[in-house]
Motif scaffolding. Structure first.
Motif, short mmCIF file in Angstrom:
data_model
loop_
_atom_site.label_atom_id
_atom_site.label_comp_id
_atom_site.label_asym_id
_atom_site.label_seq_id
_atom_site.Cartn_x
_atom_site.Cartn_y
_atom_site.Cartn_z
N ASP A 159 87.78 -43.53 -13.70
CA ASP A 159 86.50 -43.54 -13.01
C ASP A 159 86.01 -42.11 -12.80
O ASP A 159 86.81 -41.18 -12.65
N VAL A 160 84.70 -41.93 -12.77
CA VAL A 160 84.13 -40.61 -12.53
C VAL A 160 83.29 -40.65 -11.27
O VAL A 160 82.70 -41.67 -10.92
N TYR A 161 83.24 -39.53 -10.59
CA TYR A 161 82.55 -39.43 -9.31
C TYR A 161 81.72 -38.16 -9.28
O TYR A 161 82.14 -37.12 -9.80
N LYS A 162 80.55 -38.25 -8.66
CA LYS A 162 79.65 -37.10 -8.62
C LYS A 162 79.03 -36.95 -7.24
O LYS A 162 79.05 -37.87 -6.41
N VAL A 163 78.50 -35.75 -7.00
CA VAL A 163 77.67 -35.51 -5.82
C VAL A 163 76.25 -35.31 -6.30
O VAL A 163 76.00 -34.92 -7.45
N SER A 164 75.31 -35.59 -5.42
CA SER A 164 73.89 -35.53 -5.77
C SER A 164 73.08 -35.19 -4.52
O SER A 164 73.65 -34.99 -3.44
N SER A 165 71.77 -35.18 -4.66
CA SER A 165 70.93 -34.88 -3.50
C SER A 165 71.08 -35.93 -2.41
O SER A 165 71.00 -35.62 -1.21
N SER A 166 71.32 -37.18 -2.79
CA SER A 166 71.48 -38.25 -1.81
C SER A 166 72.91 -38.38 -1.31
O SER A 166 73.17 -38.97 -0.26
N ASN A 167 73.87 -37.86 -2.08
CA ASN A 167 75.28 -37.84 -1.68
C ASN A 167 75.81 -36.42 -1.88
O ASN A 167 76.47 -36.13 -2.88
N PRO A 168 75.47 -35.53 -0.94
CA PRO A 168 75.71 -34.10 -1.17
C PRO A 168 77.18 -33.71 -1.13
O PRO A 168 78.03 -34.43 -0.61
N GLY A 169 77.42 -32.55 -1.68
CA GLY A 169 78.76 -31.97 -1.68
C GLY A 169 78.64 -30.47 -1.82
O GLY A 169 78.99 -29.89 -2.85
N SER A 170 78.14 -29.83 -0.78
CA SER A 170 77.88 -28.39 -0.84
C SER A 170 79.15 -27.58 -1.07
O SER A 170 79.13 -26.52 -1.71
N ASP A 171 80.27 -28.07 -0.54
CA ASP A 171 81.53 -27.34 -0.68
C ASP A 171 81.98 -27.28 -2.14
O ASP A 171 82.22 -26.21 -2.68
N VAL A 172 82.07 -28.43 -2.76
CA VAL A 172 82.54 -28.44 -4.15
C VAL A 172 81.50 -27.83 -5.08
O VAL A 172 81.85 -27.17 -6.07
N ALA A 173 80.21 -27.99 -4.78
CA ALA A 173 79.17 -27.40 -5.62
C ALA A 173 79.17 -25.88 -5.50
O ALA A 173 79.08 -25.16 -6.51
N ALA A 174 79.28 -25.36 -4.28
CA ALA A 174 79.29 -23.92 -4.10
C ALA A 174 80.55 -23.28 -4.67
O ALA A 174 80.52 -22.16 -5.19
N GLU A 175 81.67 -23.98 -4.58
CA GLU A 175 82.90 -23.48 -5.21
C GLU A 175 82.75 -23.47 -6.72
O GLU A 175 83.23 -22.55 -7.40
N THR A 176 82.11 -24.48 -7.27
CA THR A 176 81.84 -24.51 -8.71
C THR A 176 80.95 -23.34 -9.10
O THR A 176 81.18 -22.68 -10.13
N ALA A 177 79.94 -23.05 -8.28
CA ALA A 177 79.08 -21.90 -8.53
C ALA A 177 79.88 -20.61 -8.50
O ALA A 177 79.69 -19.72 -9.35
N ALA A 178 80.79 -20.49 -7.54
CA ALA A 178 81.64 -19.30 -7.46
C ALA A 178 82.48 -19.15 -8.72
O ALA A 178 82.60 -18.05 -9.28
N ALA A 179 83.06 -20.26 -9.18
CA ALA A 179 83.92 -20.22 -10.37
C ALA A 179 83.13 -19.79 -11.60
O ALA A 179 83.59 -18.98 -12.41
N LEU A 180 81.93 -20.34 -11.76
CA LEU A 180 81.10 -20.01 -12.92
C LEU A 180 80.63 -18.57 -12.87
O LEU A 180 80.61 -17.86 -13.88
N ALA A 181 80.26 -18.09 -11.66
CA ALA A 181 79.81 -16.71 -11.52
C ALA A 181 80.95 -15.73 -11.78
O ALA A 181 80.78 -14.73 -12.48
N ALA A 182 82.12 -16.01 -11.20
CA ALA A 182 83.28 -15.14 -11.42
C ALA A 182 83.66 -15.12 -12.90
O ALA A 182 83.97 -14.06 -13.47
N SER A 183 83.63 -16.29 -13.53
CA SER A 183 83.96 -16.37 -14.95
C SER A 183 82.94 -15.60 -15.79
O SER A 183 83.30 -15.01 -16.83
N SER A 184 81.69 -15.60 -15.36
CA SER A 184 80.67 -14.86 -16.12
C SER A 184 80.99 -13.37 -16.15
O SER A 184 80.70 -12.68 -17.14
N ILE A 185 81.61 -12.85 -15.08
CA ILE A 185 82.00 -11.45 -15.06
C ILE A 185 83.12 -11.20 -16.06
O ILE A 185 83.14 -10.18 -16.76
#
Length: 488
Positions: A159-185
């Motif tokens: 099964d797959v699970y997601k967060v969205s505007s109606s079911n937010p997940g700022s923690d996992v989304a912001a950590e994902t943003a951190a990972a992508l930004a750090a990887s970009s460096i």
């Protein structure tokens, strides 16, 4: 568990001053193995240059339940699940290890980059598969934990699970943003087009995290709790994510975001545990770089809070509040304690590096500690993990004369598909969990949960708190080993 008494303090200090138990070559060998571990945790179609040959392809239909492609990424620990929060944190810390210490990794730099890319490739898929959503988990955790199967055999629901505007997940989304930004460096020079894609996705995911605020464990509590519940909330991840995007872009918009929102997002909170759940100490260390190296105004407080964190770890500091085992290991909790140890070593060494740029020191009340003191404490923790401990056992599998042989890990404990290609089913696999025979597949480089508060360790497959490895234990250790492999 007690804090250090005067006798224990003397013992610990003497350990810090003692001759090295390991050579540069030892640390380099451990560095190689620590990166190799991630190949054993891979999900998806394995590449031609795969070095961990007891593993095979797995999870090739991941995402199909939602008509998206979520093949790839890492299994977080000894099971066959892909939790987005620890995977993103793992990727961030792997990237940070390369950013700070990649120039010391010698011939292991490309392998380290490959480990980062395996995580960032998956996070890109998870962030772009469906507009306005972020996929954060693959696999039903309850069904998975009822089985003991190789990842190549798993037939539990994916099964797959997601967060969205109606079911937010700022923690996992912001950590994902951190990972992508750090990887970009990490890839800014070696693969600039890939780096730019990572960075633009990071910016988009962070915007999503910030605009639709909420804990992902509130939206997906039945799936992620109690496994990776967001106990610290999402505020720390928002500040962490913004900090990494600022590091990657130097865009003053993110500096202003940090300055204006920092206190609301926990900048003033001095916590002393850096982990997949709580990013506050790491954020303060990261932001102190911009103050120490570039004199960025509005970030002075992060130097003070970084000092507070560092001082809490150092025996003899007036701000000391950490706990250590009689043998000198930093101790936080009985479950997977070494994750806190490896994370702390990375912060100690990174902050020491930042202090060196300005010949700075850590201020602990009326006491000051130079960068070398931080490195000495980090080294003592690294050496303990590698075997300089009361049990004389390396907690890294395959390193040293004695290391765990019965780790809590499905793929390692069941014969390889290359030796026994027949399907080993859900219930059939439990014979290997209960067996007293050492794991047939040596999961080289895996760092297990570690000993208890009295330095005791049980090499028992059923004792998952001590014997289970995890990607987020290894990720920060990569940077620490890189440093000592070149400077000892």
């Amino acid at each position: 568990m007690q804090t250090l008494n005067s006798f224990s303090l003397i013992i610990l200090c003497s350990m810090l001053l003692s001759a090295s138990a390991f050579t540069r070559q030892d640390y380099y060998t451990a560095l190689n193995k620590s990166i190799l571990f991630f190949e054993g945790q891979r999900s998806g179609k394995l590449p031609a240059n795969q070095r961990v040959n007891w593993r095979g392809d797995s999870g090739l239909s991941d995402g199909s339940a939602a008509n998206v492609n979520l093949v790839g990424g890492y299994y977080d620990a000894g099971d066959n699940l892909k939790f987005g929060l620890p995977m993103a944190f793992t990727t961030t810390l792997l990237a940070w290890s390369v950013i700070e210490f990649g120039d010391l990794m010698q011939n292991q730099l490309e392998n380290a980059r490959d480990a980062v890319r395996w995580g960032s490739d998956y996070l890109l898929k998870a962030a772009t598969a469906t507009p306005g959503s972020l996929y954060v988990h693959v696999g039903n955790p309850y069904n998975d934990h009822k089985c003991w199967e190789r990842p190549e055999d798993m037939d539990t629901s994916r099964d797959v699970y997601k967060v969205s505007s109606s079911n937010p997940g700022s923690d996992v989304a912001a950590e994902t943003a951190a990972a992508l930004a750090a990887s970009s460096i990490v890839f800014k020079v070696s693969d600039p087009s890939y780096s730019e894609k990572l960075l633009q996705t990071a910016i988009n995911v962070f915007k999503f995290a910030d605009e639709h605020r909420g804990k992902y464990s509130d939206s997906l509590s039945s799936v992620v709790c109690p496994f990776y519940c967001s106990y610290s909330g999402y505020q720390d991840e928002l500040l962490w994510g913004a900090s990494w995007i600022y590091q990657a872009t130097q865009n003053p918009t993110y500096l202003k975001y940090i300055q204006y929102n920092g206190r609301v997002l926990g900048a003033e909170d001095d916590t002393y545990s850096f982990s997949w759940d709580d990013k506050r100490p790491g954020t303060k260390i990261l932001l102190s770089k911009s103050f120490l190296e570039a004199g960025k105004q509005g970030l002075q407080e992060y130097k003070t809070h970084s000092d507070n964190y560092i001082c809490s770890l150092i025996p003899g500091s007036p701000n000391f509040q950490a706990q250590y085992t009689p043998g000198g290991l930093l101790y936080k909790t009985q479950g997977s304690n070494l994750q806190y140890v490896t994370a702390s070593t990375l912060l100690l060494l990174t902050y020491a590096k930042y202090l060196d740029t300005t010949h700075g020191v850590a201020h602990c009340g009326t006491t000051v500690f130079a960068a070398d003191k931080l490195r000495a404490l980090a080294k003592q923790q690294v050496d303990y993990i590698l075997g300089d401990n009361p049990q004389k056992i390396s907690y890294m599998v395959g390193f040293g004369n004695k290391s765990p042989s019965n780790i809590h890990h499905r793929g390692s404990s069941i014969p390889s598909v290359h030796k026994e290609p027949g399907h080993i089913g859900c219930n059939e696999g439990f014979q290997y969990l209960q067996s007293s025979t050492p794991n047939p597949n040596i999961h080289e480089g895996a760092i297990v949960g570690g000993p208890d508060n009295n330095d005791n360790f049980s090499d028992d497959r059923n004792n998952y708190q001590q014997s289970e490895p995890a990607t987020y234990i290894n990720a920060p250790f990569v940077g620490a080993l890189a440093y000592f492999s070149s400077t000892t």
